[in-house]
Scaffold this motif. Structure first.
Motif, PDB file in Angstrom:
ATOM      1  N   MET A  10     -31.225 128.446  24.774  1.00 16.33           N
ATOM      2  CA  MET A  10     -31.314 129.531  25.767  1.00 16.33           C
ATOM      3  C   MET A  10     -30.361 129.242  26.920  1.00 16.33           C
ATOM      4  O   MET A  10     -30.301 128.118  27.408  1.00 16.33           O
ATOM      5  N   PRO A  11     -29.597 130.212  27.379  1.00 11.15           N
ATOM      6  CA  PRO A  11     -28.683 129.991  28.513  1.00 11.15           C
ATOM      7  C   PRO A  11     -29.443 129.530  29.744  1.00 11.15           C
ATOM      8  O   PRO A  11     -30.581 129.923  29.986  1.00 11.15           O
ATOM      9  N   ALA A  12     -28.786 128.685  30.542  1.00 11.57           N
ATOM     10  CA  ALA A  12     -29.423 128.124  31.735  1.00 11.57           C
ATOM     11  C   ALA A  12     -29.793 129.213  32.727  1.00 11.57           C
ATOM     12  O   ALA A  12     -30.848 129.167  33.375  1.00 11.57           O
ATOM     13  N   GLY A  13     -28.948 130.215  32.887  1.00  8.33           N
ATOM     14  CA  GLY A  13     -29.237 131.289  33.819  1.00  8.33           C
ATOM     15  C   GLY A  13     -30.473 132.074  33.423  1.00  8.33           C
ATOM     16  O   GLY A  13     -31.290 132.450  34.258  1.00  8.33           O
ATOM     17  N   MET A  14     -30.636 132.309  32.112  1.00 15.52           N
ATOM     18  CA  MET A  14     -31.814 133.039  31.656  1.00 15.52           C
ATOM     19  C   MET A  14     -33.075 132.218  31.852  1.00 15.52           C
ATOM     20  O   MET A  14     -34.125 132.751  32.221  1.00 15.52           O
ATOM     21  N   ARG A  15     -33.000 130.888  31.592  1.00 13.88           N
ATOM     22  CA  ARG A  15     -34.171 130.042  31.802  1.00 13.88           C
ATOM     23  C   ARG A  15     -34.575 130.044  33.269  1.00 13.88           C
ATOM     24  O   ARG A  15     -35.753 130.098  33.614  1.00 13.88           O
ATOM     25  N   ALA A  16     -33.576 129.973  34.170  1.00 12.68           N
ATOM     26  CA  ALA A  16     -33.878 130.000  35.600  1.00 12.68           C
ATOM     27  C   ALA A  16     -34.504 131.329  36.002  1.00 12.68           C
ATOM     28  O   ALA A  16     -35.439 131.392  36.807  1.00 12.68           O
ATOM     29  N   GLY A  17     -34.001 132.412  35.392  1.00  9.43           N
ATOM     30  CA  GLY A  17     -34.567 133.710  35.706  1.00  9.43           C
ATOM     31  C   GLY A  17     -36.003 133.844  35.228  1.00  9.43           C
ATOM     32  O   GLY A  17     -36.848 134.424  35.911  1.00  9.43           O
ATOM     33  N   MET A  18     -36.294 133.286  34.016  1.00 10.93           N
ATOM     34  CA  MET A  18     -37.663 133.337  33.520  1.00 10.93           C
ATOM     35  C   MET A  18     -38.595 132.524  34.394  1.00 10.93           C
ATOM     36  O   MET A  18     -39.729 132.923  34.664  1.00 10.93           O
ATOM     37  N   ARG A  19     -38.135 131.356  34.867  1.00  6.74           N
ATOM     38  CA  ARG A  19     -38.961 130.554  35.772  1.00  6.74           C
ATOM     39  C   ARG A  19     -39.209 131.311  37.073  1.00  6.74           C
ATOM     40  O   ARG A  19     -40.303 131.300  37.632  1.00  6.74           O
ATOM     41  N   ALA A  20     -38.163 131.995  37.571  1.00 13.81           N
ATOM     42  CA  ALA A  20     -38.314 132.761  38.808  1.00 13.81           C
ATOM     43  C   ALA A  20     -39.312 133.893  38.630  1.00 13.81           C
ATOM     44  O   ALA A  20     -40.133 134.174  39.506  1.00 13.81           O
ATOM     45  N   LEU A  21     -39.251 134.560  37.463  1.00 16.60           N
ATOM     46  CA  LEU A  21     -40.176 135.647  37.204  1.00 16.60           C
ATOM     47  C   LEU A  21     -41.609 135.134  37.115  1.00 16.60           C
ATOM     48  O   LEU A  21     -42.542 135.769  37.599  1.00 16.60           O
ATOM     49  N   ARG A 139     -31.338 126.013  48.859  1.00 15.42           N
ATOM     50  CA  ARG A 139     -30.280 126.275  47.880  1.00 15.42           C
ATOM     51  C   ARG A 139     -28.926 126.405  48.576  1.00 15.42           C
ATOM     52  O   ARG A 139     -28.815 126.958  49.657  1.00 15.42           O
ATOM     53  N   VAL A 140     -27.908 125.914  47.896  1.00 16.51           N
ATOM     54  CA  VAL A 140     -26.543 126.048  48.405  1.00 16.51           C
ATOM     55  C   VAL A 140     -25.704 126.934  47.495  1.00 16.51           C
ATOM     56  O   VAL A 140     -24.582 127.298  47.838  1.00 16.51           O
ATOM     57  N   THR A 141     -26.251 127.282  46.336  1.00 14.41           N
ATOM     58  CA  THR A 141     -25.536 128.143  45.403  1.00 14.41           C
ATOM     59  C   THR A 141     -26.086 129.553  45.492  1.00 14.41           C
ATOM     60  O   THR A 141     -27.210 129.785  45.943  1.00 14.41           O
ATOM     61  N   ALA A 142     -25.274 130.507  45.052  1.00 17.17           N
ATOM     62  CA  ALA A 142     -25.695 131.905  45.078  1.00 17.17           C
ATOM     63  C   ALA A 142     -26.756 132.162  44.010  1.00 17.17           C
ATOM     64  O   ALA A 142     -26.845 131.458  43.001  1.00 17.17           O
ATOM     65  N   LEU A 143     -27.592 133.166  44.266  1.00 17.56           N
ATOM     66  CA  LEU A 143     -28.620 133.531  43.294  1.00 17.56           C
ATOM     67  C   LEU A 143     -27.998 134.191  42.082  1.00 17.56           C
ATOM     68  O   LEU A 143     -26.995 134.907  42.183  1.00 17.56           O
ATOM     69  N   THR A 144     -28.592 133.923  40.924  1.00 14.27           N
ATOM     70  CA  THR A 144     -28.134 134.591  39.714  1.00 14.27           C
ATOM     71  C   THR A 144     -28.597 136.043  39.740  1.00 14.27           C
ATOM     72  O   THR A 144     -29.400 136.455  40.579  1.00 14.27           O
ATOM     73  N   GLN A 145     -28.061 136.819  38.791  1.00 15.72           N
ATOM     74  CA  GLN A 145     -28.436 138.226  38.743  1.00 15.72           C
ATOM     75  C   GLN A 145     -29.926 138.391  38.467  1.00 15.72           C
ATOM     76  O   GLN A 145     -30.586 139.253  39.060  1.00 15.72           O
ATOM     77  N   MET A 146     -30.497 137.544  37.593  1.00 17.77           N
ATOM     78  CA  MET A 146     -31.924 137.612  37.304  1.00 17.77           C
ATOM     79  C   MET A 146     -32.752 137.237  38.530  1.00 17.77           C
ATOM     80  O   MET A 146     -33.756 137.884  38.844  1.00 17.77           O
ATOM     81  N   GLU A 147     -32.336 136.203  39.266  1.00 23.75           N
ATOM     82  CA  GLU A 147     -33.064 135.785  40.457  1.00 23.75           C
ATOM     83  C   GLU A 147     -33.000 136.850  41.544  1.00 23.75           C
ATOM     84  O   GLU A 147     -33.985 137.117  42.234  1.00 23.75           O
ATOM     85  N   SER A 148     -31.834 137.452  41.708  1.00 24.67           N
ATOM     86  CA  SER A 148     -31.710 138.534  42.694  1.00 24.67           C
ATOM     87  C   SER A 148     -32.606 139.712  42.329  1.00 24.67           C
ATOM     88  O   SER A 148     -33.229 140.330  43.198  1.00 24.67           O
ATOM     89  N   ALA A 149     -32.690 140.007  41.036  1.00 23.04           N
ATOM     90  CA  ALA A 149     -33.566 141.089  40.594  1.00 23.04           C
ATOM     91  C   ALA A 149     -35.025 140.748  40.875  1.00 23.04           C
ATOM     92  O   ALA A 149     -35.813 141.611  41.282  1.00 23.04           O
TER      93      ALA A 149
END
Length: 223
Positions: A10-21, A139-149
């Motif tokens: 699973m892509p790292a961005g998607m995993r981060a988004g699922m954790r955020a959700l 955080r020092v990095t920008a939010l991913t699209q999933m996290e922003s959503a």
């Protein structure tokens, strides 16, 4: 083995988004209490809450029914010092950060009214709202699209909750006014009906007296 293989692919961005959700669904708001209660005339109702030092709380209240939709409210800290006091308010919001540890008291008073029964709603929220995403403040990095959503959905859900509470209270107020108006109209209709019966009977008796034959007295007939 298959489950771990699919998860690692699973892509790292998607995993981060699922954790955020998941975090978003688990913690939407800070802890608190909502209550609607009856406040009789010439009465006072107090509530108590033990709080730690440096903790934020917010008290929102609104009078739903009764009189001019107003109530007295005050808040005291554990030392008995009044930190908030308003008289004859329809609604208000009081945010505060505690300076001492102990039991805080907030009271609603209808002692100025001798016949108006009130219904009061209040929402007592305690604590700061937890961050939506883990380590979001550092955080020092920008939010991913999933996290922003997820952040956008969270803010929209809070707005929906506030709107639902507002419209629920407005509906309760409008229902109370409609029931009061319906009662007054019913009493007025009953009064008009009684008056109509009295006037009708009076008119019948008056007309009957006009057509009643007056017989001469016996003394007049003898002369």
């Amino acid at each position: 083995g298959q489950e771990r293989g699919r998860s690692s692919g699973m892509p790292a961005g998607m995993r981060a988004g699922m954790r955020a959700l998941a975090v978003l669904l688990c913690a939407l708001r800070a802890g608190g209490t909502e209550l609607t209660f009856e406040l009789p005339d010439s009465a006072k109702q107090c509530f108590h809450q033990e709080l730690e030092r440096g903790l934020k709380f917010t008290l929102d209240y609104q009078v739903i029914t009764g009189g001019h939709y107003d109530v007295d409210c005050y808040v005291e800290d554990p030392n008995g010092r009044t930190i908030y006091k308003e008289t004859k308010k329809q609604y208000d919001s009081f945010p505060h950060r505690t300076e001492v540890k102990g039991v805080y008291t907030f009271c609603f008073s209808n002692e100025f009214s001798t016949f108006s029964h009130k219904t009061v709603y209040f929402d007592f929220q305690v604590g700061d709202e937890p961050p939506i995403l883990p380590d979001m403040s550092n955080r020092v990095t920008a939010l991913t699209q999933m996290e922003s959503a997820c952040v956008t959905i969270h803010e929209a859900l809070n707005t929906v909750i506030d709107s639902q509470t507002h419209y629920r209270l407005r509906e309760a107020q409008d229902r109370s006014r409609a029931e009061d108006l319906n009662g007054r109209v019913s009493y007025w209709s009953v009064g008009e009906t009684l008056i109509l019966f009295v006037v009708s009977i009076g008119q019948v008796m008056l007309l009957k007296s006009f057509f009643t034959e007056k017989r001469p007295s016996s003394s007049g007939a003898s002369t």
